[in-house]
Design a protein around this motif. Sequence first.
Motif, PDB file in Angstrom:
ATOM      1  N   CYS A  57      63.349-150.592  36.228  1.00 52.44           N
ATOM      2  CA  CYS A  57      63.962-151.846  36.220  1.00 52.44           C
ATOM      3  C   CYS A  57      64.623-152.261  34.989  1.00 52.44           C
ATOM      4  O   CYS A  57      64.059-151.892  33.733  1.00 52.44           O
ATOM      5  N   CYS A  60      62.460-154.888  32.876  1.00 49.91           N
ATOM      6  CA  CYS A  60      60.765-154.477  32.330  1.00 49.91           C
ATOM      7  C   CYS A  60      60.524-153.104  32.334  1.00 49.91           C
ATOM      8  O   CYS A  60      59.180-153.044  31.772  1.00 49.91           O
ATOM      9  N   THR A  62      59.530-151.343  34.557  1.00 50.91           N
ATOM     10  CA  THR A  62      58.675-150.621  35.763  1.00 50.91           C
ATOM     11  C   THR A  62      59.340-149.714  36.566  1.00 50.91           C
ATOM     12  O   THR A  62      60.625-149.973  36.644  1.00 50.91           O
ATOM     13  N   CYS A  69      63.552-155.488  39.399  1.00 49.53           N
ATOM     14  CA  CYS A  69      62.411-155.141  40.338  1.00 49.53           C
ATOM     15  C   CYS A  69      62.212-156.650  40.783  1.00 49.53           C
ATOM     16  O   CYS A  69      62.676-157.560  40.389  1.00 49.53           O
ATOM     17  N   CYS A  72      60.825-159.397  38.401  1.00 47.99           N
ATOM     18  CA  CYS A  72      61.777-159.945  37.355  1.00 47.99           C
ATOM     19  C   CYS A  72      63.163-160.616  38.083  1.00 47.99           C
ATOM     20  O   CYS A  72      63.545-161.622  37.394  1.00 47.99           O
TER      21      CYS A  72
HETATM   22 ZN    ZN Z   1      61.238-155.889  36.449  1.00 50.27          ZN
END
Ligand code: ZN
Length: 199
Positions: A57, A60, A62, A69, A72
């Motif tokens: 992402c 963030c 991840t 993502c 977010c």
């Molecule tokens: Zn994210």
Amino acid sequence: MAFSPLLQNLVNALRCLPGVGPKSAQRMALHLLERDRTGAQTLSSALVEAVEKIGECSQCRTLSEDPVCEICASQSRDRTLLCVLESPVDMMAIEQTGGFNGVYYVLKGHLSPIDGVGPEALGIDQLLDRIDQGEVEELILATNPTVEGEATSHYIAEQLRDHPVRITRIAHGVPVGGELEFVDGGTLAHALAGRRSLR
Ligand SMILES: [Zn+2]
């Protein structure tokens, strides 16, 4: 008896998994070939697909199949609350509690000068830029309660010393339902240090 080249290739490849030594790799390879070829096919295509399609992402860091993502991108999350974690697994653990409605930032590791992991590899500059944008009101440092995790949190807090953002560290302490006498010394010391006021 030596394994055939293809079988040996498979055994070697399985050893990239954490905690898998030569014996386990052999057992896994033989299991897949002798007892579960369908499972092996499924595993192989899932691996190829995951590696090709899962990136990170952009907000963030991840693991995510989309550029941003689900968390977010969600309109219902509180963007003023940013929780910093070491790994996507920690993020899932917090999500599963259902008790956090903020957003996350995943470092994917911790500072470790010996292994050459510095602030750059952890995306700390990107994190600081985001805080500079002003939307975040509270930064929750939720790295692991290990020496490296503490050092990483300390480093981030130090970089933001002159910044008005509120910085908190998660409390590590006595497990719910736990009895003090069975809690180890380090945990108990952390629980005491992280005590909060009741009134
Ligand atoms: Zn994210």
